[in-house]
Each structure stands twice: as structure tokens, then as C-alpha cells.
Motif scaffolding. Structure first.
Motif, short mmCIF file in Angstrom:
data_model
loop_
_atom_site.label_atom_id
_atom_site.label_comp_id
_atom_site.label_asym_id
_atom_site.label_seq_id
_atom_site.Cartn_x
_atom_site.Cartn_y
_atom_site.Cartn_z
N LEU A 89 0.83 -1.20 0.00
CA LEU A 89 0.00 0.00 0.00
C LEU A 89 0.87 1.26 0.00
CD1 LEU A 89 -2.74 -1.15 2.53
CD2 LEU A 89 -3.05 -0.73 0.08
N GLY A 90 2.00 1.22 0.70
CA GLY A 90 2.91 2.36 0.66
C GLY A 90 3.43 2.60 -0.74
N ARG A 91 3.76 1.52 -1.46
CA ARG A 91 4.23 1.64 -2.84
C ARG A 91 3.12 2.13 -3.77
NH1 ARG A 91 8.53 2.89 -5.76
NH2 ARG A 91 8.63 1.79 -7.74
N LEU A 92 1.91 1.62 -3.56
CA LEU A 92 0.78 2.11 -4.36
C LEU A 92 0.57 3.61 -4.16
CD1 LEU A 92 -1.81 -0.78 -3.84
CD2 LEU A 92 -0.74 -0.11 -6.01
N GLY A 93 0.73 4.05 -2.91
CA GLY A 93 0.60 5.47 -2.64
C GLY A 93 1.67 6.29 -3.34
N ASP A 94 2.91 5.80 -3.32
CA ASP A 94 4.00 6.51 -3.99
C ASP A 94 3.75 6.61 -5.50
OD1 ASP A 94 5.39 6.93 -1.66
OD2 ASP A 94 6.70 5.19 -1.90
N GLN A 95 3.16 5.57 -6.08
CA GLN A 95 3.00 5.51 -7.53
C GLN A 95 1.72 6.15 -8.04
OE1 GLN A 95 3.61 1.26 -8.41
NE2 GLN A 95 5.50 1.84 -9.41
N PHE A 96 0.61 5.95 -7.34
CA PHE A 96 -0.69 6.36 -7.88
C PHE A 96 -1.37 7.48 -7.08
CE2 PHE A 96 -0.09 1.84 -9.01
CZ PHE A 96 0.02 2.00 -10.38
N GLY A 97 -0.73 7.93 -6.00
CA GLY A 97 -1.29 9.02 -5.23
C GLY A 97 -1.62 8.59 -3.81
N ARG A 98 -0.99 9.24 -2.85
CA ARG A 98 -1.18 8.85 -1.46
C ARG A 98 -2.56 9.21 -0.95
NH1 ARG A 98 3.84 11.44 -1.80
NH2 ARG A 98 5.54 9.93 -2.04
N ARG A 99 -3.13 10.30 -1.46
CA ARG A 99 -4.49 10.67 -1.03
C ARG A 99 -5.49 9.58 -1.42
NH1 ARG A 99 -9.22 13.06 -2.79
NH2 ARG A 99 -10.19 14.49 -1.27
N LYS A 100 -5.41 9.11 -2.67
CA LYS A 100 -6.34 8.08 -3.14
C LYS A 100 -6.21 6.81 -2.29
CE LYS A 100 -6.15 9.62 -7.98
NZ LYS A 100 -5.72 9.23 -9.34
#
Length: 472
Positions: A69-80
Motif C-alpha cells: 500500500l505504501g508503494r501504491l501510494g508513492d506511484q498512484f497518489g497517497r491521497r487516493k
């Protein structure tokens, strides 16, 4: 300060409030079930082994989901990703409140584990939402809330377990999750930067498999036997998958686990400090409430307290976490970034040794744990600040996620060691002295690690330069 800067500052303050509320809700619910485990076991007709999975499932899912989830936030937007995590977390809380048997409750707790990702996601959001001058304070505040919330969970859990239905534990969690979701939707700004590259599925699968095997072995070691084939087999699988993970990640430019980052001494020791903190904290989380609730007439140790009083004895220590966490930035500016961490560990050692010497009065527990809590605040506030100095903005969420995994694994190690010590002599005063010695040993190792967590740069430029560089 011009009008645009004032608007930016106000927006950053609102984002900080939203993230503090979200992280506090997670931290509170991480430990709120600990005082109620015996009650849950009785009400849901479960065995002690089965009810232990209420904690184990949360721990395992936290460790597996957080880096992804941390990597997803870095790549696609931490707010989302933050909004998605809070929505799933609220569903998990509602499911736990409505659970009809132990299996449903364990499944709901596994869903709730995704909320650990709120901590690294919050650190990444703050690096974009706040000016550099406010970042140390904000990161210290969020870190302090993690520690204070975890301690507050022991108190709130005791109050609800003593006076209300166990379902209110999770009703409270659902309400906090929904409030956090609303505040985050309104106040957390959209991302300005995202990382390049794709999602590292091979790395995610290998990391998850390695963590599950190791954590499961630690959780089952006290009951299955540390030398049993099952436990040794789990550890062997964890190591093999870990070696495979290193081989797979090393050549990737978009690796979930940056091997170069882990081989960098300051980052490696920052993660080691998180591991030691997880272990040292759980020695106290398990020892102090248990000691307070033991009947002195029957065992020779303890205060014969209720769950609520046992939690309240830890309250001063929990209150000490937040102000010391927020002081990290100022101390680092004056002395250098490694010294708040080293000083925090020194306080942790001092409080632990005082417990070793005397621990048969309530006032001693309250005072000595306040010293430990002050040290814990400095440690927790230092870790994200050191990470912010040592990694680029695009990897903030991922690096903080790995740091939180290190702390989670440390918590599992501390829990397993404490369970083994307690199981060997529950009524012995020496049992608790051993736990306090273990906490002191972990903290002493933390002092040594802290001395090597910062780069050898001039004190005037170390604290803000890396953050300023990626923000420019």
C-alpha cells in the motif's frame, strides 16, 4: 508571509489534523483488544490458542499489506490510497462489531490490518503538504500519536471491557474510521509527485510470503515449541523466500524493496532501531498490565487491580510520548539528527533499569513508565525524520512502510519472548525482572544503533537539505 503562503499553511494544517485523527484511530485500535482478550475468549467460546489469532491476524495482514500500500501510494497518489484504506478499515471495524463467532472476528481483524499503511502514507503526504520548516514538528506529532494511541488503546479497552459490551470496542473503531475518512476527503490535498515504474508483484509476493512465514513461526513458537519441525520449517521458508526476494529485487529499478537502500548503513540502522523499539515496547505492554492485575495474596506479586486501573497506571507514560516526539525537530537542529534517537533510547534504558531495581509499588510503575514513554516519544519522532533525510520524496511511503514492518516484526519478537518468559514462571517476581532486563537490553542496542543512523555532514545542513532538494 504572503496570501498564497498563508493559504498553503492553512491547507497543510488541515491535512495534518486529518492525518493525526486517522493515525490515532489506527493506533488506538491496534491495542484496544489486548485487555479484552480473555473476555472475547469467553463470550465467543474460543480456546486461548484460537483467541490469540485476534492479534496474530491483525499483525500478519499489517506486515503484508503495508509495503504494498505504501508503494501504491508513492506511484498512484497517497491521497487516493489513504481514502481507500480508511474505507476498507471502516468495513473491517463494522464486520468485527457484528461478528457472531471467533472466525468472523479474526477475519475482520485481518481486514483491519491494512490500516498500518496509514502511517507511511501520512509521512509521504506531509512531505508535500507542509513547508520544510514545519515538517519535523508534524512528523514528530504523527509519530507521537502512534505511540500515545497504542497506549491509550490499553486504557480504553479496559474501560469498555469492564463496563460495556466487547462490541463497543469495534463500534468505536468504526466511528473513528468514518470520521477520519470524512476529514481526509475534505482536507488531504492531491499529490504533486508520484513515483515512476510499475507495481512490483514478484517482490510483493516474496516479501509477503517471507513475512508471513517468520511472523507465524514467532507467534506459534511458544505453543508449538521453538525446536519443533513446524516452527523451524516456517523460519526456513521465511529465510529462503527472503533470499529469493533479494535476488529478484536487486536488478529492478522500480523494486518494492530497494536493496541499495537497505545496504546503506544509516537506513539499515534506522530500520534496526524500529525493530528494537517494537520489541522493547511490547515487553512493557504485556508485563505492566499483567503485573497490575495479579492478586498479591495468591502470587506474591501484583496489585490486584482491575483492567481499567492497570491501563491508567500506564497513562502518564502515554501522555509523555507526544510532547517528546514533537521536540525531536528542535533537538536535531541544535545537536544533530542522531541525538534525539540516542537520547530517547538512553531514557528508555534508564526507565527499564529502574523497573528492574524496584517495581512493587503503583507509583513506581507510573513514574518509571513515564521515563520510558518520554524516551519512546523521542525514538518514534526520530525515525521518520531520519528516513526523510535519507530517501527521495518519491520513496517516502515505501521507506516508511518498510520501517513500520521492522517495528511490527520487532513487536512479534517481543511478544513471543515475553510469552515464553511468562509461560515459564507466571507467579515469580523474577519473571517480570527478566522482561524489564530484556527491554533494557533492546534499548541499549538502540543507543548503539542510533550513533550510526545519520550521515557525516555539517549539523547546519543535515536536518533539512535532502527534503529541500527533492521539493525544489
Amino acid at each position: 508571509m504572503n496570501t498564497a503562503e498563508q493559504r498553503s499553511d492553512t491547507s497543510g494544517t488541515k491535512a495534518l489534523i486529518a492525518l493525526v485523527v486517522a493515525v490515532f484511530g489506527y493506533a488506538l485500535m491496534q491495542t484496544v483488544v489486548v485487555p479484552a482478550l480473555k473476555l472475547l475468549e469467553t463470550r465467543l467460546h474460543a480456546t486461548p490458542t484460537t483467541s490469540a489469532w485476534i492479534l496474530t491476524a491483525f499483525l500478519l495482514s499489517s506486515a503484508v499489506a503495508t509495503p504494498l500500500l505504501g508503494r501504491l501510494g508513492d506511484q498512484f497518489g497517497r491521497r487516493k490510497v489513504t481514502l481507500a484504506v480508511l474505507a476498507v478499515y471502516a468495513i473491517g471495524m463494522a464486520g468485527a462489531a457484528a461478528a457472531q463467532n471467533i472466525g468472523q472476528l479474526i477475519a475482520a481483524r485481518a481486514v483491519q490490518g491494512c490500516a498500518l499503511a496509514l502511517v507511511p502514507l501520512a509521512m509521504g503526504i506531509l512531505r508535500e503538504a507542509l513547508p520544510v520548516r514545519r515538517l519535523p514538528f508534524a512528523m514528530g506529532l504523527v509519530s507521537g500519536v502512534v505511540g500515545a494511541g497504542g497506549g491509550a488503546g490499553l486504557i480504553v479497552g479496559g474501560l469498555l471491557a469492564d463496563h460495556f459490551s466487547w462490541r463497543y470496542l469495534f463500534v468505536l473503531g468504526a466511528v473513528l474510521a468514518l470520521v477520519s475518512l470524512l476529514l481526509a476527503a475534505l482536507w488531504v490535498p492531491a499529490d504533486q509527485h508520484t513515483a515512476r515504474g510499475g507495481l512490483d508483484w514478484p517482490g510483493a509476493v516474496l516479501l509477503a510470503g517471507s513475512l508471513v512465514a517468520i511472523l507465524l513461526g514467532l507467534a506459534k513458537g511458544p505453543s508449538w515449541g521453538w525446536s519443533s519441525a513446524s516452527v523451524l520449517g516456517l523460519f526456513a521458508v521465511g529465510v529462503i523466500l527472503g533470499v529469493a526476494l533479494i535476488a529478484v529485487e536487486r536488478p529492478r529499478s522500480d523494486a518494492l524493496l530497494d536493496i541499495g537502500e537497505l545496504s546503506d548503513r544509516p537506513m539499515l540502522l534506522t530500520h534496526a532501531a524500529a525493530f528494537l523499539f517494537g520489541a522493547g515496547s511490547y515487553f512493557f505492554y504485556l508485563a505492566l498490565p499483567l503485573y497490575a492485575q495479579l492478586e498479591p495474596d495468591a502470587t506474591g506479586v501484583g496489585f490486584g487491580s482491575t483492567i481499567t486501573v492497570a491501563g491508567l497506571l500506564m497513562l502518564p507514560g502515554m501522555l509523555a510520548v507526544v510532547p517528546t516526539s514533537m521536540a525531536v525537530g528542535r533537538i536535531a537542529t541544535m545537536l544533530g539528527p542522531r541525538w534525539p534517537l540516542a537520547g530517547g533510547w538512553a531514557l528508555f534504558v534508564s526507565g527499564s533499569l529502574l523497573f528492574v531495581l524496584v517495581h512493587d509499588r503503583m507509583w513506581q510503575h507510573a513514574v518509571f513508565y513515564t521515563i520510558v514513554g518520554a524516551g519512546a516519544g523521542l525514538v518514534m519522532g526520530s525515525l521518520p525524520k531520519l528516513i526523510a533525510e535519507n530517501v527521495p520524496l518519491a520513496r517516502t511511503g515505501t521507506a516508511n512502510g518498510i520501517n513500520n514492518i521492522a517495528r511490527t516484526v520487532g513487536s512479534a519478537v517481543g511478544t513471543a519472548l515475553a510469552a515464553a518468559v511468562i509461560g515459564s514462571g507466571l507467579t515469580s517476581d523474577a519473571t517480570f525482572s527478566t522482561l524489564f532486563w530484556l527491554a533494557a537490553g533492546a534499548a541499549a542496542a538502540g543507543v548503539v544503533a542510533a550513533l550510526f543512523t545519520a550521515r557525516h555532514e555539517p549539523a547546519t545542513s543535515r536536518a533539512e537539505q535532502p527534503v529541500a532538494r527533492v521539493a525544489s
